[in-house]
Design an enzyme around this catalytic site. Structure first.
Site, mmCIF file in Angstrom:
data_model
loop_
_atom_site.group_PDB
_atom_site.id
_atom_site.type_symbol
_atom_site.label_atom_id
_atom_site.label_comp_id
_atom_site.label_asym_id
_atom_site.label_seq_id
_atom_site.Cartn_x
_atom_site.Cartn_y
_atom_site.Cartn_z
ATOM 1 N N ARG A 130 -6.299 16.961 16.669
ATOM 2 C CA ARG A 130 -6.869 15.720 16.114
ATOM 3 C C ARG A 130 -8.216 15.473 16.812
ATOM 4 N N TYR A 182 -9.060 3.690 13.968
ATOM 5 C CA TYR A 182 -7.859 2.834 13.941
ATOM 6 C C TYR A 182 -7.814 1.936 15.173
ATOM 7 N N THR A 225 -1.475 -2.879 19.611
ATOM 8 C CA THR A 225 -1.034 -1.546 20.038
ATOM 9 C C THR A 225 -1.604 -1.185 21.407
ATOM 10 N N ASP A 226 -0.884 -0.301 22.116
ATOM 11 C CA ASP A 226 -1.400 0.180 23.400
ATOM 12 C C ASP A 226 -2.661 1.031 23.219
ATOM 13 N N GLU A 227 -2.911 1.467 21.957
ATOM 14 C CA GLU A 227 -4.074 2.338 21.740
ATOM 15 C C GLU A 227 -5.395 1.620 22.001
ATOM 16 N N SER A 262 -10.419 -0.727 15.277
ATOM 17 C CA SER A 262 -10.191 -1.853 14.361
ATOM 18 C C SER A 262 -9.114 -2.783 14.922
ATOM 19 N N LYS A 263 -8.098 -2.224 15.574
ATOM 20 C CA LYS A 263 -7.057 -3.069 16.176
ATOM 21 C C LYS A 263 -7.648 -3.852 17.357
ATOM 22 N N LYS A 298 4.079 10.106 10.205
ATOM 23 C CA LYS A 298 4.039 9.995 11.666
ATOM 24 C C LYS A 298 4.878 11.103 12.310
ATOM 25 N N THR A 321 -8.704 -4.240 6.298
ATOM 26 C CA THR A 321 -7.366 -4.811 6.511
ATOM 27 C C THR A 321 -7.203 -5.300 7.945
ATOM 28 N N ASP A 354 -2.459 -9.244 -0.684
ATOM 29 C CA ASP A 354 -3.324 -8.583 0.303
ATOM 30 C C ASP A 354 -3.756 -9.632 1.333
ATOM 31 N N GLU A 388 -3.486 -1.039 8.375
ATOM 32 C CA GLU A 388 -3.547 0.412 8.198
ATOM 33 C C GLU A 388 -3.210 0.961 9.576
ATOM 34 N N THR A 425 0.868 -1.179 0.000
ATOM 35 C CA THR A 425 0.000 0.000 0.000
ATOM 36 C C THR A 425 0.906 1.230 0.000
ATOM 37 N N ASN A 455 4.440 15.706 23.206
ATOM 38 C CA ASN A 455 4.735 15.957 21.785
ATOM 39 C C ASN A 455 5.575 17.210 21.598
HETATM 40 P P1 NAD Z 1 3.203 0.775 8.490
HETATM 41 O O1 NAD Z 1 1.993 1.552 8.097
HETATM 42 O O2 NAD Z 1 4.549 1.417 8.398
HETATM 43 O O3 NAD Z 1 3.289 -0.566 7.613
HETATM 44 C C1 NAD Z 1 2.170 -1.356 7.344
HETATM 45 C C2 NAD Z 1 2.560 -2.375 6.266
HETATM 46 O O4 NAD Z 1 1.430 -3.230 6.038
HETATM 47 C C3 NAD Z 1 2.908 -1.741 4.908
HETATM 48 O O5 NAD Z 1 4.048 -2.352 4.358
HETATM 49 C C4 NAD Z 1 1.677 -2.028 4.042
HETATM 50 O O6 NAD Z 1 1.980 -2.160 2.663
HETATM 51 C C5 NAD Z 1 1.205 -3.346 4.638
HETATM 52 N N1 NAD Z 1 -0.242 -3.563 4.419
HETATM 53 C C6 NAD Z 1 -1.254 -2.687 4.643
HETATM 54 N N2 NAD Z 1 -2.430 -3.238 4.299
HETATM 55 C C7 NAD Z 1 -2.158 -4.504 3.872
HETATM 56 C C8 NAD Z 1 -2.950 -5.568 3.399
HETATM 57 N N3 NAD Z 1 -4.286 -5.451 3.287
HETATM 58 N N4 NAD Z 1 -2.343 -6.731 3.064
HETATM 59 C C9 NAD Z 1 -0.987 -6.862 3.161
HETATM 60 N N5 NAD Z 1 -0.187 -5.878 3.585
HETATM 61 C C10 NAD Z 1 -0.763 -4.703 3.941
HETATM 62 O O7 NAD Z 1 2.897 0.266 9.957
HETATM 63 P P2 NAD Z 1 3.887 0.054 11.214
HETATM 64 O O8 NAD Z 1 4.029 1.333 11.929
HETATM 65 O O9 NAD Z 1 5.081 -0.696 10.777
HETATM 66 O O10 NAD Z 1 2.980 -0.893 12.125
HETATM 67 C C11 NAD Z 1 3.025 -2.307 11.989
HETATM 68 C C12 NAD Z 1 2.069 -2.926 12.986
HETATM 69 O O11 NAD Z 1 2.433 -2.541 14.306
HETATM 70 C C13 NAD Z 1 0.618 -2.482 12.800
HETATM 71 O O12 NAD Z 1 -0.201 -3.598 13.019
HETATM 72 C C14 NAD Z 1 0.408 -1.436 13.885
HETATM 73 O O13 NAD Z 1 -0.935 -1.423 14.292
HETATM 74 C C15 NAD Z 1 1.327 -1.955 14.981
HETATM 75 N N6 NAD Z 1 1.881 -0.952 15.903
HETATM 76 C C16 NAD Z 1 2.553 0.147 15.421
HETATM 77 C C17 NAD Z 1 3.127 1.046 16.322
HETATM 78 C C18 NAD Z 1 3.903 2.245 15.833
HETATM 79 O O14 NAD Z 1 4.304 3.087 16.658
HETATM 80 N N7 NAD Z 1 4.169 2.406 14.542
HETATM 81 C C19 NAD Z 1 3.015 0.825 17.692
HETATM 82 C C20 NAD Z 1 2.322 -0.301 18.155
HETATM 83 C C21 NAD Z 1 1.781 -1.181 17.246
HETATM 84 O O1 TDX Z 2 1.677 16.272 12.407
HETATM 85 C C1 TDX Z 2 1.472 15.768 13.530
HETATM 86 N N1 TDX Z 2 1.374 16.593 14.612
HETATM 87 C C2 TDX Z 2 1.131 16.132 15.876
HETATM 88 O O2 TDX Z 2 1.044 16.914 16.821
HETATM 89 C C3 TDX Z 2 1.355 14.349 13.733
HETATM 90 C C4 TDX Z 2 1.463 13.391 12.582
HETATM 91 C C5 TDX Z 2 1.112 13.897 15.010
HETATM 92 N N2 TDX Z 2 0.975 14.753 16.055
HETATM 93 C C6 TDX Z 2 0.713 14.199 17.416
HETATM 94 C C7 TDX Z 2 -0.456 13.255 17.515
HETATM 95 C C8 TDX Z 2 -0.023 12.298 18.610
HETATM 96 O O3 TDX Z 2 -0.357 12.848 19.874
HETATM 97 O O4 TDX Z 2 1.857 13.430 17.768
HETATM 98 C C9 TDX Z 2 1.487 12.243 18.487
HETATM 99 C C10 TDX Z 2 1.993 11.026 17.735
HETATM 100 O O5 TDX Z 2 1.251 10.936 16.541
HETATM 101 P P1 TDX Z 2 1.468 9.756 15.480
HETATM 102 O O6 TDX Z 2 2.889 9.714 15.077
HETATM 103 O O7 TDX Z 2 0.416 9.894 14.442
HETATM 104 O O8 TDX Z 2 1.229 8.453 16.397
HETATM 105 P P2 TDX Z 2 -0.023 7.980 17.310
HETATM 106 O O9 TDX Z 2 -1.284 8.586 16.877
HETATM 107 O O10 TDX Z 2 0.410 8.151 18.735
HETATM 108 O O11 TDX Z 2 -0.051 6.415 16.918
HETATM 109 C C11 TDX Z 2 1.171 5.641 16.783
HETATM 110 O O12 TDX Z 2 1.418 4.854 17.920
HETATM 111 C C12 TDX Z 2 0.575 3.759 18.148
HETATM 112 C C13 TDX Z 2 1.120 4.753 15.539
HETATM 113 O O13 TDX Z 2 0.872 5.546 14.384
HETATM 114 C C14 TDX Z 2 0.093 3.659 15.683
HETATM 115 O O14 TDX Z 2 0.124 2.804 14.550
HETATM 116 C C15 TDX Z 2 0.431 2.869 16.927
HETATM 117 O O15 TDX Z 2 -0.550 1.896 17.170
#
Ligand code: NAD
Ligand code: TDX
Length: 339
Positions: A276, A153, A125-127, A156-157, A192, A100, A59, A84, A36, A252
């Site tokens: 947000r 989001y 996720t902790d969310e 869905s998780k 992010k 997804t 997918d 997602e 994606t 933040n």
């Molecule tokens: P990301 O958005 O960077 O990557 C998601 C990946 O999944 C991408 O490579 C995308 O192509 C693939 N994908 C999306 N839809 C798909 C589908 N239908 N089929 C196959 N592949 C698909 O996400 P991330 O930040 O690496 O997060 C990975 C996992 O960890 C997620 O499940 C997220 O909920 C969880 N998570 C993320 C964080 C964080 O801080 N980023 C924290 C806690 C948990």
């Molecule tokens: O432009 C911005 N300005 C801003 O103030 C963005 C993108 C974010 N923010 C704030 C929102 C949140 O309080 O910063 C904080 C972090 O935002 P994100 O990076 O979007 O993360 P968050 O919403 O905390 O979620 C992340 O952590 C938990 C991941 O994206 C999720 O996938 C994971 O589950």
């Protein structure tokens, strides 16, 4: 051991693949990813020619394709990162999150039931616990904290987590779940907070802080998360949830100021924009269970991790420049244009 890693072209999944191929050089890793907007094949370039690695564009909602892959690969384990993952996008368009994150999870688990599996691991996720108030620093999320979600989001998780636990109880599927706090590090998609602020700083662009920027997140270096999942899939107890976090809570606004300082940019770039919708105030993980049962502790201090991360973005413009010059521009305009 043959492991299917879904979502391995994304941020955490790719770091996990690098970790596994390094720590377990005899394992076969099959990356399943739909590529994606968040998936990037160039991220996996360093392992593409590794004979123990295979990439499959697929997918996780594609039942036929997933079953076919299981027939070919006979995986011992599935680690599901595919999702997602961006809260702001879920507020604009929840539907793809439901497909997804929920239907995709069920499809993968149905394949595990049909073909047999030693372990299905769900990266959550902790969310799913919702948020904590700023004036109660004594409160933390434990594995017993009730599910109480805020965004499409996180809902869905949470829906996926409940299905995973139901598949364990109903069908005896050998599952584990990890619920981690905010990750940061290399290959983090620039929608992010941390990579967005680094890249905007580098371009002397406004730094859009939502509301007053007082929201607190509990940041963990991505490699520490990957080590935690490695421990859980090998030694974690089936049917259990493990919280993962390193007691590193930060506002933040303080993160953004720190990035300005590290890049020698003025704080006058900071622009407070409309908050947000439904914005969670504070996340804070209690990692006692994973520490006591599996001996996990974070290894990277935030001061070191953020320095490494900023340096990585300075050194790897080739990775992020193509991302921000494509469809990302439209996303940025839609998300921040009138904010
Ligand atoms: P990301 O958005 O960077 O990557 C998601 C990946 O999944 C991408 O490579 C995308 O192509 C693939 N994908 C999306 N839809 C798909 C589908 N239908 N089929 C196959 N592949 C698909 O996400 P991330 O930040 O690496 O997060 C990975 C996992 O960890 C997620 O499940 C997220 O909920 C969880 N998570 C993320 C964080 C964080 O801080 N980023 C924290 C806690 C948990
Ligand atoms: O432009 C911005 N300005 C801003 O103030 C963005 C993108 C974010 N923010 C704030 C929102 C949140 O309080 O910063 C904080 C972090 O935002 P994100 O990076 O979007 O993360 P968050 O919403 O905390 O979620 C992340 O952590 C938990 C991941 O994206 C999720 O996938 C994971 O589950």
């Amino acid at each position: 051991m043959n492991i299917i890693v879904t979502g391995g072209a994304g941020f955490i999944g790719s770091n996990f693949i690098f970790h596994m191929l390094k720590e377990h050089p005899d394992y076969r890793i099959v990356c399943l990813d739909a590529l994606t907007y968040a998936g990037n094949l160039s991220t996996l370039e360093p392992v593409m020619s590794n004979p123990n690695f295979r990439f499959v564009k697929l997918d996780i909602c594609d039942r036929e394709g997933v079953y076919k892959l299981f027939e070919e690969e006979h995986p011992d384990m599935v680690v599901n990162f595919a999702a997602e993952s961006h809260v702001d996008r879920s507020i604009e368009n929840p539907e793809v999150f439901l497909n997804t994150n929920i239907i995709g999870t069920a499809t993968l688990m149905d394949a595990c039931r049909k073909y047999g599996i030693k372990r299905y691991h769900q990266v959550s996720t902790d969310e799913v616990y919702g948020d904590l108030p700023l004036d109660r620093p004594d409160l933390f999320f434990t594995e017993e904290t009730p599910i109480h979600t805020s965004s499409p989001y996180s809902s869905s998780k949470a829906g996926a987590d409940l299905l995973v636990l139901a598949y364990h109880r109903t069908y005896g599927l050998p599952v584990t779940i990890s619920r981690c706090s905010n990750n940061y590090g290399p290959y983090h998609f620039p929608e992010k907070l941390i990579p967005l602020m680094i890249i905007n700083c580098l371009h002397d662009k406004p730094l859009p802080v939502y509301g007053e920027g007082l929201n607190v997140r509990d940041w963990l270096y991505v490699e520490d998360h990957c080590r935690a999942i490695d421990l859980i899939i090998h030694n974690g107890r089936v049917g259990e949830v493990y919280n993962v976090g390193g007691h590193n809570e930060m506002k933040n606004i303080d993160i953004v100021k720190l990035i300005c300082k590290a890049l020698d940019k003025p704080e006058s770039l900071i622009t407070h924009v409309t908050d947000r919708k439904g914005h969670d105030m504070r996340y804070a993980i209690d990692p006692t269970k994973i520490h006591n049962e599996l001996g996990w502790l974070p290894e990277t201090k935030f001061a070191d991790g953020i320095k490494k991360t900023i340096q990585w973005y300075l050194d790897n413009e080739d990775w992020w420049q193509p991302i921000i010059s494509g469809e990302y521009q439209n996303y940025y305009e839609e998300m921040y244009g009138n904010r």
